[in-house]
Write a protein that holds these residues in place. Structure first.
Motif, short mmCIF file in Angstrom:
data_model
loop_
_atom_site.label_atom_id
_atom_site.label_comp_id
_atom_site.label_asym_id
_atom_site.label_seq_id
_atom_site.Cartn_x
_atom_site.Cartn_y
_atom_site.Cartn_z
N VAL A 173 0.84 -1.19 0.00
CA VAL A 173 0.00 0.00 0.00
C VAL A 173 0.88 1.25 0.00
CG1 VAL A 173 -1.82 -1.21 1.26
CG2 VAL A 173 -0.16 0.16 2.52
N ALA A 174 0.34 2.37 -0.43
CA ALA A 174 1.07 3.62 -0.40
C ALA A 174 1.41 3.98 1.04
CB ALA A 174 0.25 4.73 -1.04
N ARG A 175 2.63 4.44 1.25
CA ARG A 175 3.06 4.73 2.63
C ARG A 175 2.17 5.76 3.31
NH1 ARG A 175 7.64 2.88 4.88
NH2 ARG A 175 8.96 1.57 3.55
N ASP A 198 4.45 -0.19 0.61
CA ASP A 198 5.29 -0.50 -0.54
C ASP A 198 6.73 -0.08 -0.24
OD1 ASP A 198 5.73 -1.48 -3.06
OD2 ASP A 198 5.14 0.34 -4.12
N GLU A 199 7.67 -0.89 -0.69
CA GLU A 199 9.09 -0.62 -0.48
C GLU A 199 9.79 -0.63 -1.84
OE1 GLU A 199 12.41 0.43 0.19
OE2 GLU A 199 11.32 0.27 2.09
N PRO A 200 10.19 0.55 -2.35
CA PRO A 200 10.79 0.61 -3.68
C PRO A 200 12.00 -0.30 -3.86
CG PRO A 200 10.27 2.82 -2.87
CD PRO A 200 10.04 1.88 -1.74
N ALA A 201 12.79 -0.49 -2.80
CA ALA A 201 14.01 -1.31 -2.94
C ALA A 201 13.68 -2.75 -3.28
CB ALA A 201 14.83 -1.24 -1.65
N THR A 336 15.83 -6.75 3.58
CA THR A 336 14.86 -5.66 3.49
C THR A 336 13.45 -6.19 3.67
OG1 THR A 336 16.31 -4.40 2.01
CG2 THR A 336 13.99 -3.82 2.01
N ALA A 337 13.15 -7.30 3.00
CA ALA A 337 11.81 -7.88 3.09
C ALA A 337 11.49 -8.30 4.52
CB ALA A 337 11.70 -9.07 2.14
N LEU A 338 12.44 -8.96 5.19
CA LEU A 338 12.21 -9.40 6.56
C LEU A 338 12.05 -8.21 7.50
CD1 LEU A 338 14.65 -12.43 6.80
CD2 LEU A 338 12.16 -12.50 6.97
N GLY A 339 12.89 -7.20 7.30
CA GLY A 339 12.76 -6.01 8.13
C GLY A 339 11.40 -5.36 7.98
N LEU A 340 10.90 -5.33 6.76
CA LEU A 340 9.58 -4.74 6.48
C LEU A 340 8.48 -5.56 7.15
CD1 LEU A 340 8.65 -2.32 4.65
CD2 LEU A 340 8.13 -4.04 2.91
N LEU A 399 21.61 -4.96 10.17
CA LEU A 399 21.00 -4.52 11.42
C LEU A 399 19.95 -3.44 11.19
CD1 LEU A 399 24.34 -4.42 13.41
CD2 LEU A 399 22.40 -5.91 14.00
N MET A 400 20.23 -2.53 10.27
CA MET A 400 19.27 -1.47 9.97
C MET A 400 18.05 -2.03 9.26
SD MET A 400 21.58 1.82 8.88
CE MET A 400 22.51 0.91 7.65
N ARG A 401 18.28 -2.88 8.28
CA ARG A 401 17.15 -3.43 7.52
C ARG A 401 16.25 -4.30 8.39
NH1 ARG A 401 18.36 -4.11 1.22
NH2 ARG A 401 19.89 -2.47 0.96
N ARG A 402 16.85 -4.96 9.39
CA ARG A 402 16.05 -5.81 10.28
C ARG A 402 15.54 -5.05 11.50
NH1 ARG A 402 16.99 -11.23 9.57
NH2 ARG A 402 15.12 -11.47 10.86
N GLY A 403 15.92 -3.79 11.65
CA GLY A 403 15.43 -2.99 12.77
C GLY A 403 15.88 -3.51 14.12
N VAL A 404 17.14 -3.98 14.21
CA VAL A 404 17.63 -4.60 15.44
C VAL A 404 17.99 -3.56 16.49
CG1 VAL A 404 19.46 -6.07 16.40
CG2 VAL A 404 18.45 -6.62 14.19
N CYS A 405 18.56 -2.43 16.09
CA CYS A 405 18.97 -1.39 17.04
C CYS A 405 19.27 -0.13 16.26
CB CYS A 405 20.21 -1.83 17.83
SG CYS A 405 21.65 -2.16 16.80
N ASP A 406 19.49 0.95 16.99
CA ASP A 406 19.95 2.20 16.39
C ASP A 406 21.48 2.21 16.42
OD1 ASP A 406 17.35 3.14 15.98
OD2 ASP A 406 17.23 3.93 18.01
N LEU A 407 22.09 2.69 15.34
CA LEU A 407 23.54 2.58 15.22
C LEU A 407 24.21 3.94 15.11
CD1 LEU A 407 23.83 -0.35 12.64
CD2 LEU A 407 24.31 -0.45 15.09
N THR A 408 25.41 4.00 15.69
CA THR A 408 26.33 5.11 15.48
C THR A 408 27.63 4.52 14.96
OG1 THR A 408 25.38 6.44 17.26
CG2 THR A 408 27.61 7.00 16.54
N LEU A 409 28.12 5.04 13.84
CA LEU A 409 29.38 4.59 13.26
C LEU A 409 30.43 5.66 13.46
CD1 LEU A 409 28.05 3.15 9.87
CD2 LEU A 409 28.42 1.94 12.01
N LEU A 410 31.61 5.27 13.93
CA LEU A 410 32.69 6.21 14.17
C LEU A 410 33.77 6.10 13.11
CD1 LEU A 410 33.20 5.87 18.04
CD2 LEU A 410 31.61 7.35 16.79
#
Length: 701
Positions: A173-175, A198-201, A336-340, A399-410
């Motif tokens: 469906v439309a977001r 809907d997920e364009p990716a 991506t699909a699993l995260g969605l 991790l981002m696609r599966r929504g496991v946590c919020d990340l900070t990269l240094l």
């Protein structure tokens, strides 16, 4: 009796592979023997089954997966009637059902078939299989009203045909309409309804798929570049400044092969990350000269450059008809699909409704699934100091696609962005910080200087120290700007954990920092401690390691039964090494009388019931130990590696324990999945502090 789940639809184009993949993920979390059955199949490879087989390590014979092809089914129904068709498919289904605990049934796809009422066929098959049904409704390019009506009609269609409808899923469906549709349907259906935007990716073809479809020659690029999603197409014929203004993130630039200026310009823009592109497609069978290609390769190594013989117009026609597919060659799309699915479906509720038979076995995959699920239940912030490392970036994407946590990269931000662009990785909402340039550096220097003043550390010296990514990340955790840290893929163990010892320090109820590995065997998970930190712990420290390891085991769902390992079992041996283990065992019993502990005990007596029956027949731990405490680092480290390599066990860790806040170390040979697992563990550790031992709680009161 086997419980089966039948995922079906009402028409083509519903993108139900997302749901099928998501349901498979749920089933494999509960049991380790999941079968797959597709009643009717088209000629050619079954992309989804190949994905399921690769991702979930299925050993099922592909010949048993399919009932029959559509042509055979159509002929059988025409000659002998629908009852004979259904009877034949039921027989073939039960061949699978008898061999597996649960069967995922993939319904017909409504594409190029000769069945006038395919929905009724799916409903009847589900009933004959004894399967519960999850109907999927496609919502792409539909109004909110039509989606709601179609979903209610679909539920009625399956329910009125006697199906046990587990849940409804509205997909694509439309977001902007998603929340409204979900709210309206929640009160109008007697079963849960999950609405997935809907997920364009997912619909975007990969560059590799484009190359295959067009028969393109790969002029430049590597496998990771070819795996990128082409989210948009930009056709270049204008001057370079105009083309650069038209570029969009993830686009495939299509340009005549004689426009070397556009090739070099777009790749330079990609290298700068403004914006990262999927690749370049050259038309007219023209390719720039070697000097230009060498420059292009240096500007954006790995970025694909393809060449086709046709001109732009027929190429565009083919490109716009392409749609991405989930298959074994697109693991990033699967993430991506699993995260969605996991974000928009209530997976806990759906798991309860499926009520698959529980299993006493815990496979490595089941354990890994549980880690991700537990981490997602209460999102935490994890900092990754090695932000420009390829494996870390790939893990961050998962991790981002599966929504496991919020990340900070240094790390240097431009370098991280360029590396991510070269790998085709979208960093999404991840926070990027360069410690050398951060506005936090001054405050961190003052904090570190205050903590280490007794060692003569000045603010000036601290200013240099905190520019180190591991010190900076550790200070983020200490100051509450992150909940945990994971490092070590490119740093030594000492470089990773020394800042934690200096800044975070040990908990009040722990005398030392120690570690465990989760050893995932074929049918169970054991906890090994300490295999990474303490070379030769004394009896007091060994007892501390045992108690900490038991707490860690319980936190991750392993019932602690502690074996204090030695070369001797019971009272059969003596000597300093055995006496140390015996004393440590008594200390554990005194500190934590609620824990089951046995020692000294040999490894075979600890884990093998037949040996335990001979050596320690009255022990409640022998033969069924889950937490194995080694007497020293030499023994522990070598044992875990021997079991990992010889028994094919999956070793997750080391997991540090005893710190006030979670910091974990990676092996420098860590794979992407190892990093994902360790980050998930760190997030879980941050969700709730370990409970202190009863003696400490009593003392505090």
């Amino acid at each position: 009796m086997t419980r089966s789940v039948y995922v079906t639809g009402i028409d083509r184009g519903d993108g139900r592979q997302v749901v099928e993949l998501g349901v498979m993920e749920l089933l494999t979390r509960q049991v380790d023997r999941v079968g797959v059955f597709r009643p009717l199949v088209h000629d050619g490879p079954d992309r989804l089954f190949e994905l399921l087989r690769a991702r979930y390590r299925l050993t099922q014979d592909p010949a048993t997966v399919y009932g029959m092809d559509y042509q055979e089914a159509s002929a059988l129904q025409a000659e002998r009637g629908p009852d004979e068709l259904v009877s034949t498919l039921v027989d073939r289904f039960h061949l699978v059902a008898r061999a597996y605990d649960v069967v995922l049934v993939l319904g017909t796809d409504y594409a190029d078939t000769q069945f006038p009422d395919e929905l009724s066929l799916n409903a009847r098959l589900a009933n004959e299989f004894g399967a519960s049904v999850i109907p999927v409704v496609g919502g792409r390019r539909q109004t909110s009203e039509s989606v709601r009506d179609e979903t209610r009609n679909a539920y009625s269609a399956y329910h009125n045909r006697g199906c046990d409808v587990l849940a409804m899923v509205v997909n694509r469906v439309a977001r902007e309409d998603r929340d409204e549709i979900a709210g309206r349907l929640a009160s109008r259906l007697p079963v849960p309804c999950y609405v997935v935007p809907d997920e364009p990716a997912l619909a975007a073809p990969t560059v590799a798929q484009i190359a295959h479809t067009l028969g393109a020659k790969v002029v430049l690029g590597d496998d990771s570049g070819l795996a990128r999603d082409a989210l948009d197409f930009v056709f270049g014929g204008a001057m370079l400044p105009n083309l650069l203004a038209a570029l969009t993130p993830g686009c495939l630039v299509v340009t005549p092969g004689d426009r070397a200026d556009l090739v070099v310009g777009t790749l330079a823009a990609h290298s700068a990350g403004t914006p990262p592109i999927a690749g370049v497609l050259l038309t007219l069978d023209e390719v720039p000269g070697d000097r230009i290609l060498t420059l292009a390769d240096r500007l954006a190594p790995g970025t694909p450059v393809l060449s086709v013989p046709g001109n732009s117009f027929p190429t565009a026609e083919q490109l716009f008809s392409l749609e991405g597919k989930l298959n074994a060659a697109t693991p990033r799309k699967a993430e991506t699909a699993l995260g969605l699915f996991e974000r928009y479906a209530d997976t806990a509720e759906l798991t309860r409704r499926v009520s698959a038979p529980s299993s006493d076995r815990v496979t490595p995959m089941m354990f890994e699934h549980k880690l991700l699920e537990q981490a997602r239940s209460d999102l935490k912030r994890v900092v990754l100091p090695e932000g420009d490392e390829e494996r870390v970036l790939r893990a961050a994407e998962v991790l981002m696609r599966r929504g496991v946590c919020d990340l900070t990269l240094l790390g240097p931000v431009d370098r991280i962005r360029k590396k991510a662009a070269d790998l085709g990785i979208d960093l999404g909402d991840s926070r990027l910080i360069d410690p050398a340039e951060s506005e936090l550096r001054d405050a961190f220097a003052e904090k570190y200087a205050a903590l280490r003043a007794h060692r003569g550390v000045s603010v000036e010296l601290a200013y240099d120290v905190v520019s180190d990514v591991n010190y900076f990340g550790t200070l983020m955790v200490q100051e509450g700007l992150a909940d945990g840290m994971v490092s070590g893929s490119a740093h030594s163990t000492a470089a990773t954990i020394r800042p934690a010892f200096e800044i975070i320090k040990t908990r009040e109820d722990a005398s030392i920092v120690s570690s465990v590995f989760f050893m995932c065997l074929a049918d169970r998970v054991l906890v090994y401690g300490d295999c990474a930190v303490n070379p030769d712990p004394d009896a007091e420290q060994l007892a501390d390691i045992a108690v900490q390891s038991a707490v860690t085991a319980a936190r991750f769902g392993v019932e602690p039964r502690i074996a204090m390992l030695s070369y001797s079992t019971g009272t059969s041996g003596s000597g300093a090494d055995v006496d140390k283990v015996r004393e440590a065992t008594e200390l554990v019993r005194a500190r934590r009388p609620d824990l089951r502990v046995e020692g000294p005990i040999q490894y075979d007596a600890a884990v093998e019931p037949s040996v335990a029956a001979t050596k320690l027949p009255d022990s409640e731990v022998a033969g069924q130990a889950t937490v194995l405490v080694f007497p020293d680092l030499n023994t522990g480290n070598n044992t875990y590696k021997a079991v990992q390599r010889s028994a094919g066990a999956v070793a997750v860790g080391p997991v540090l324990q005893g710190l006030r806040k979670p910091v974990n170390d990676l092996s420098r040979g860590a794979l992407v999945q190892d990093i994902v697992n360790t980050v998930a563990i760190t997030a879980i550790q941050a969700q709730s502090p370990a409970a202190p031992a009863p003696s400490e709680k009593a003392a505090a009161q």
